[in-house]
Design a protein around this motif. Structure first.
Motif, short mmCIF file in Angstrom:
data_model
loop_
_atom_site.label_atom_id
_atom_site.label_comp_id
_atom_site.label_asym_id
_atom_site.label_seq_id
_atom_site.Cartn_x
_atom_site.Cartn_y
_atom_site.Cartn_z
N ASP A 27 43.51 26.50 30.44
CA ASP A 27 42.15 26.41 29.88
C ASP A 27 41.09 26.64 30.96
O ASP A 27 40.12 27.36 30.74
N THR A 28 41.29 26.01 32.12
CA THR A 28 40.33 26.13 33.22
C THR A 28 40.28 27.58 33.71
O THR A 28 39.20 28.13 33.94
N ALA A 29 41.44 28.20 33.84
CA ALA A 29 41.51 29.57 34.37
C ALA A 29 40.87 30.57 33.41
O ALA A 29 40.19 31.52 33.84
N VAL A 30 41.04 30.36 32.09
CA VAL A 30 40.43 31.27 31.12
C VAL A 30 38.90 31.16 31.21
O VAL A 30 38.19 32.17 31.25
N GLU A 31 38.40 29.93 31.29
CA GLU A 31 36.94 29.75 31.44
C GLU A 31 36.43 30.43 32.70
O GLU A 31 35.38 31.08 32.71
N MET A 32 37.17 30.27 33.79
CA MET A 32 36.74 30.87 35.06
C MET A 32 36.81 32.40 34.99
O MET A 32 35.96 33.08 35.58
N ALA A 33 37.80 32.92 34.29
CA ALA A 33 37.93 34.37 34.16
C ALA A 33 36.71 34.95 33.45
O ALA A 33 36.17 35.98 33.85
N VAL A 34 36.25 34.25 32.41
CA VAL A 34 35.07 34.70 31.68
C VAL A 34 33.86 34.65 32.63
O VAL A 34 33.07 35.60 32.71
N ARG A 35 33.75 33.56 33.38
CA ARG A 35 32.58 33.39 34.25
C ARG A 35 32.58 34.38 35.42
O ARG A 35 31.55 34.89 35.81
N PHE A 36 33.76 34.61 36.00
CA PHE A 36 33.81 35.38 37.25
C PHE A 36 34.35 36.80 37.09
O PHE A 36 34.63 37.48 38.07
N GLY A 37 34.54 37.21 35.84
CA GLY A 37 34.85 38.62 35.62
C GLY A 37 36.30 39.03 35.86
O GLY A 37 36.55 40.09 36.43
#
Ligand code: DGI
Ligand code: FE
Ligand code: FE
Length: 187
Positions: A27-37
């Motif tokens: 969950d954390t990694a998916v959120e970060m992927a959206v934020r950081f491209g």
């Protein structure tokens, strides 16, 4: 692989608590992927598989890592480091993952390394900052990681180095390289 099938297969290989950690990292990694491209599906796949080898016996981990010649030189260091390259080997051989970036994110999630790609950084940072992490300083790492990916990388690698030095544990050269490299990244 379909995420639900992947989850079921990873669940089978891990104790319950470790599996829940893996879901929080995803969950954390998916959120970060959206934020950081980064690609959110790659982030989910890498996160779901990052600790896939964590529950394997030490001798099996050694054999797996040796089967590829231990290019990162982890076998001379604490066995805690072995599940990362072993996990990348399992992801490739047993889960058919072929994306180099996903495999690298799994392979280097424990030590980090110099020159990490965006996905590698995300998995490294998400692993340390998922909401179940409650060690002293975890909240500061979460805050830094919201601000910038390179800042999160610096904060997480610095934290690990302090923690290891504090207990007089050996520090792998790639752990140090990850920290040094993070200092001159800009994002
Ligand atoms: O598998 P996890 O527990 O989710 O987390 P991880 O794979 O990031 O780290 C496992 C452990 O490895 C953690 O306690 C920190 C430790 N570690 C990271 N870098 C080094 C290290 N241990 C040694 N001895 N040397 C390192 O360079
Ligand atoms: Fe791990
Ligand atoms: Fe983990």
């Amino acid at each position: 692989m379909d995420p639900e099938k992947l989850k079921a297969e990873v669940k089978r290989r891990l104790p319950e608590g470790r599996f829940r950690h893996v879901l929080r990292v995803a969950d954390t990694a998916v959120e970060m992927a959206v934020r950081f491209g980064a690609d959110p599906e790659d982030a989910r796949t890498a996160a779901l598989l990052h600790d896939v080898a964590k529950a394997m016996p030490k001798e099996e981990l050694r054999e797996l890592v040796l089967s590829e010649g231990d290019p990162a030189g982890v076998l001379g260091f604490h066995h805690e480091l072995w599940h990362a390259p072993a996990g990348a080997i399992i992801a490739e051989r047993e889960f058919g993952i072929s994306g180099g970036a996903v495999l690298d994110a799994i392979r280097f999630h424990t030590t980090g390394r110099a020159g990490m790609g965006v996905l590698e950084q995300i998995i490294y940072v998400a692993d340390m900052t998922e909401p179940g992490r409650d060690f002293p300083g975890a909240e500061e790492l979460r805050q830094e990681s919201l601000q910038s990916l390179s800042g999160g990388l610096t904060a997480c690698s610095a934290h690990t180095i302090r923690y290891l030095a504090g207990k007089r544990a050996q520090i792998h050269p790639e752990t140090l390289a990850c920290y040094n490299d993070s200092l001159h990244r800009k994002d």
